[in-house]
Design a protein around this motif. Structure first.
Motif, PDB file in Angstrom:
ATOM      1  N   HIS A  91       2.041   0.507 -75.890  1.00 29.06           N
ATOM      2  CA  HIS A  91       1.881  -0.749 -75.124  1.00 29.06           C
ATOM      3  C   HIS A  91       2.637  -1.899 -75.826  1.00 29.06           C
ATOM      4  O   HIS A  91       3.421  -2.614 -75.205  1.00 29.06           O
ATOM      5  N   LEU A  92       2.412  -2.045 -77.135  1.00 22.45           N
ATOM      6  CA  LEU A  92       2.985  -3.203 -77.835  1.00 22.45           C
ATOM      7  C   LEU A  92       4.461  -3.026 -78.168  1.00 22.45           C
ATOM      8  O   LEU A  92       5.228  -3.986 -78.120  1.00 22.45           O
ATOM      9  N   THR A  93       4.855  -1.793 -78.510  1.00 20.60           N
ATOM     10  CA  THR A  93       6.267  -1.571 -78.844  1.00 20.60           C
ATOM     11  C   THR A  93       7.136  -1.841 -77.618  1.00 20.60           C
ATOM     12  O   THR A  93       8.217  -2.427 -77.720  1.00 20.60           O
ATOM     13  N   THR A  94       6.655  -1.413 -76.454  1.00 17.20           N
ATOM     14  CA  THR A  94       7.462  -1.611 -75.251  1.00 17.20           C
ATOM     15  C   THR A  94       7.422  -3.084 -74.836  1.00 17.20           C
ATOM     16  O   THR A  94       8.438  -3.644 -74.413  1.00 17.20           O
ATOM     17  N   ALA A  95       6.264  -3.717 -75.016  1.00 13.29           N
ATOM     18  CA  ALA A  95       6.183  -5.166 -74.741  1.00 13.29           C
ATOM     19  C   ALA A  95       7.165  -5.910 -75.649  1.00 13.29           C
ATOM     20  O   ALA A  95       7.780  -6.907 -75.257  1.00 13.29           O
ATOM     21  N   MET A  99       9.932  -8.890 -75.186  1.00  9.76           N
ATOM     22  CA  MET A  99       9.987 -10.103 -76.023  1.00  9.76           C
ATOM     23  C   MET A  99      11.392 -10.340 -76.552  1.00  9.76           C
ATOM     24  O   MET A  99      11.895 -11.446 -76.574  1.00  9.76           O
ATOM     25  N   LEU A 100      12.025  -9.248 -77.018  1.00 11.05           N
ATOM     26  CA  LEU A 100      13.321  -9.385 -77.682  1.00 11.05           C
ATOM     27  C   LEU A 100      14.496  -9.476 -76.720  1.00 11.05           C
ATOM     28  O   LEU A 100      15.477 -10.149 -76.993  1.00 11.05           O
ATOM     29  N   PHE A 101      14.411  -8.740 -75.609  1.00 14.69           N
ATOM     30  CA  PHE A 101      15.591  -8.614 -74.750  1.00 14.69           C
ATOM     31  C   PHE A 101      15.400  -9.167 -73.343  1.00 14.69           C
ATOM     32  O   PHE A 101      16.370  -9.275 -72.599  1.00 14.69           O
ATOM     33  N   GLY A 102      14.145  -9.483 -72.966  1.00 21.61           N
ATOM     34  CA  GLY A 102      13.904  -9.934 -71.591  1.00 21.61           C
ATOM     35  C   GLY A 102      14.510 -11.310 -71.326  1.00 21.61           C
ATOM     36  O   GLY A 102      14.647 -12.124 -72.244  1.00 21.61           O
ATOM     37  N   ARG A 103      14.840 -11.559 -70.051  1.00 23.53           N
ATOM     38  CA  ARG A 103      15.247 -12.911 -69.667  1.00 23.53           C
ATOM     39  C   ARG A 103      13.986 -13.768 -69.623  1.00 23.53           C
ATOM     40  O   ARG A 103      12.874 -13.232 -69.478  1.00 23.53           O
ATOM     41  N   GLU A 104      14.148 -15.072 -69.731  1.00 26.23           N
ATOM     42  CA  GLU A 104      12.980 -15.950 -69.832  1.00 26.23           C
ATOM     43  C   GLU A 104      11.999 -15.703 -68.667  1.00 26.23           C
ATOM     44  O   GLU A 104      10.783 -15.633 -68.871  1.00 26.23           O
ATOM     45  N   GLU A 105      12.555 -15.546 -67.449  1.00 27.06           N
ATOM     46  CA  GLU A 105      11.623 -15.371 -66.313  1.00 27.06           C
ATOM     47  C   GLU A 105      10.866 -14.035 -66.429  1.00 27.06           C
ATOM     48  O   GLU A 105       9.717 -13.920 -65.990  1.00 27.06           O
ATOM     49  N   GLY A 237      17.232  -0.950 -80.424  1.00 31.91           N
ATOM     50  CA  GLY A 237      16.540  -2.088 -81.040  1.00 31.91           C
ATOM     51  C   GLY A 237      15.041  -1.851 -81.071  1.00 31.91           C
ATOM     52  O   GLY A 237      14.362  -2.132 -82.060  1.00 31.91           O
ATOM     53  N   GLU A 238      14.526  -1.278 -79.978  1.00 37.77           N
ATOM     54  CA  GLU A 238      13.099  -0.997 -79.897  1.00 37.77           C
ATOM     55  C   GLU A 238      12.719   0.089 -80.903  1.00 37.77           C
ATOM     56  O   GLU A 238      11.705   0.005 -81.589  1.00 37.77           O
ATOM     57  N   GLU A 363       9.545   9.019 -81.666  1.00 39.52           N
ATOM     58  CA  GLU A 363      10.725   8.170 -81.945  1.00 39.52           C
ATOM     59  C   GLU A 363      11.796   8.909 -82.747  1.00 39.52           C
ATOM     60  O   GLU A 363      12.443   8.327 -83.602  1.00 39.52           O
ATOM     61  N   GLY A 364      11.958  10.198 -82.462  1.00 38.47           N
ATOM     62  CA  GLY A 364      13.049  10.964 -83.090  1.00 38.47           C
ATOM     63  C   GLY A 364      12.564  11.921 -84.159  1.00 38.47           C
ATOM     64  O   GLY A 364      11.741  11.567 -84.996  1.00 38.47           O
ATOM     65  N   THR A 365      13.115  13.134 -84.112  1.00 37.80           N
ATOM     66  CA  THR A 365      12.700  14.209 -85.039  1.00 37.80           C
ATOM     67  C   THR A 365      13.200  13.907 -86.465  1.00 37.80           C
ATOM     68  O   THR A 365      14.096  13.076 -86.651  1.00 37.80           O
ATOM     69  N   PRO A 366      12.684  14.631 -87.473  1.00 38.67           N
ATOM     70  CA  PRO A 366      13.147  14.412 -88.851  1.00 38.67           C
ATOM     71  C   PRO A 366      14.652  14.592 -88.992  1.00 38.67           C
ATOM     72  O   PRO A 366      15.308  13.826 -89.710  1.00 38.67           O
TER      73      PRO A 366
END
Ligand SMILES: Cc1cc2nc3c(=O)[nH]c(=O)nc-3n(C[C@H](O)[C@H](O)[C@H](O)COP(=O)(O)OP(=O)(O)OC[C@H]3O[C@@H](n4cnc5c(N)ncnc54)[C@H](O)[C@@H]3O)c2cc1C
Length: 388
Positions: A91-95, A99-105, A237-238, A363-366
């Motif tokens: 929930h928070l990682t995707t949010a 936060m980082l890449f969304g347009r203001e609206e 980035g995420e 988030e990716g294998t070893p």
């Protein structure tokens, strides 16, 4: 509401810790047995405790925790339940991507609802018939003011309740590589979008997963997160911070396994002595603690760099790798300390051991972590200097 002083933060951390151990921990045996998270009971309490808004900025209704402040809370969740940790993490990682890449609206429209838990966002990158990254097959073709989305994603966490999905897809020609990829926000219930549950998991019992199928799914063009062609940047980035969040989860699981092992070793008496007095058991405990200490230091370093806005893809990959290896080694050693009882479902080691295995894959294998690390090293990046 934010934390102006360290005391305020520590008080908040203690409240969350008490909540997790007093209200969530007693529900875990039933969650394990039924493979179900009692969302109607827990979600209202998560909202009251602020779990859905930990790292969302204050201006959008969040608590605005820094990475340094957030990691210990993730670790505490992992001690109690891998499933709850993973649910909040996704929930928070995707949010965070919004936060980082969304347009203001987009930030204004979504972040306050994510903060209250009224809405939740999951991410869809992995595909059954493609490699993760530039190899994905999902496409979105622009027709007037809509995209027509086609493709399939699998293993998507929180698909059982989430109302919004951030989908990695090609909106431009594949020849453009990363610049042809975009992140599209797709609502659950969009025409042509179906969700199917997936088989039960080895660990993190109760966590929901799904297969997302898009057949000529119609999505408004304004649902592109950020701008068209920014998809790879968004997902990479995420992933960078997310790898660190997974490493913090590994630390929590490993710390609980060590805690249980120490307590048990002091109590279990064989041949007239507690096993804590046996050299072989002491070696196991010492190795477990040493691994965890190394991980803690790595996490402290990388969390600070994230908060300072420094690039740290290399550190994040190394931290994720050390985290997954630590949690696997530590839970294996905990089994040795606890002996046969560790294999019983009535003891937490068995659950921790299963929960820990998700940290290997998430988030990716070893191997992929090592490829990212080696690539950065060979191109001249070294995350430290030697002042001594
Ligand atoms: C419980 C759970 C929850 C998940 N939640 C999500 C989610 O919410 N959203 C999402 O998008 N995904 C999710 N995933 C998917 C997860 O991120 C992937 O499973 C993981 O990244 C590995 O990808 P894969 O399963 O396709 O494995 P594969 O890519 O098939 O890898 C199999 C093996 O081949 C190796 N390999 C593959 N390609 C290469 C290469 N190019 N070079 C070298 N080695 C290679 C891998 O390292 C691995 O050892 C989840 C997975 C699990 C188990």
């Amino acid at each position: 509401m934010g934390f102006t002083t360290q005391e305020e933060y520590l008080e908040f951390k203690q409240r969350i810790t008490d909540f997790l151990w007093k209200e969530v921990e007693p529900l875990v045996p039933e969650m394990e047995e039924k493979d179900h998270i009692p969302r109607t009971v827990l979600f209202p309490r998560f909202r009251e405790m602020g779990l859905f808004r930990l790292i969302i900025p204050e201006e959008y209704g969040g608590l605005g925790l820094t990475t340094v402040q957030y990691l210990p809370l993730l670790a505490e969740m992992s001690k109690v339940s891998g499933a709850i940790r993973a649910l909040i993490h996704v929930h928070l990682t995707t949010a965070r991507a919004v936060m980082l890449f969304g347009r203001e609206e987009q930030k204004k429209a979504h972040l306050p609802k994510f903060a209250t838990g009224e809405s939740s966002l999951a991410f869809g990158l992995t595909e059954a018939n493609a490699g993760t990254g530039l190899d994905i097959k999902t496409t979105a073709v622009k027709q007037g003011d809509r995209f027509v989305l086609n493709g399939e994603k699998h293993l998507i966490t929180n698909a059982d309740f989430t109302d919004l999905f951030m989908i990695a897809c090609y909106t431009g020609p594949r020849e453009l590589g990363g610049k042809g990829m975009s992140a599209l926000l797709v609502e659950n219930g969009a025409p042509g979008f179906t969700i199917e549950p997936m088989p039960h998991l080895l660990g993190c019992k109760g966590l929901g997963h799904g297969i997302l199928t898009f057949k000529d799914c119609s999505v408004p063009v304004q649902n592109i997160l950020g701008r068209e062609g920014q998809g790879l940047e968004i997902f990479l980035g995420e992933l960078e911070a997310s790898r660190v969040f997974v490493a913090a989860s590994s630390m929590g699981t490993a710390e609980r396994a060590l805690m249980e092992s120490i307590e048990y070793a002091k109590k279990r008496v064989t041949f007239g002595k507690p096993i804590a007095q046996r050299e072989s058991v002491r070696m196991l405990l010492a190795d477990m603690a040493t691994d965890i200490y190394g991980l803690r230091l790595m996490l402290e370093d990388v969390a600070r760099k994230i908060d300072e806005g420094k690039p740290c893809a290399l550190e994040a990959s190394m931290c994720k790798t050390h985290g997954l290896e630590t949690v696997c080694r530590v839970t294996d050693k905990a089994m040795q300390v606890l002996g046969g009882r560790s294999y019983l479902q009535s003891w937490p080691i068995e659950r921790l051991l299963r929960d820990a295995r998700l940290n290997v894959l998430e988030e990716g294998t070893p191997s992929i972590q090592r490829l990212v690390t080696a690539r950065a090293l060979l191109s001249g990046d070294l995350p430290w200097e030697f002042p001594w």
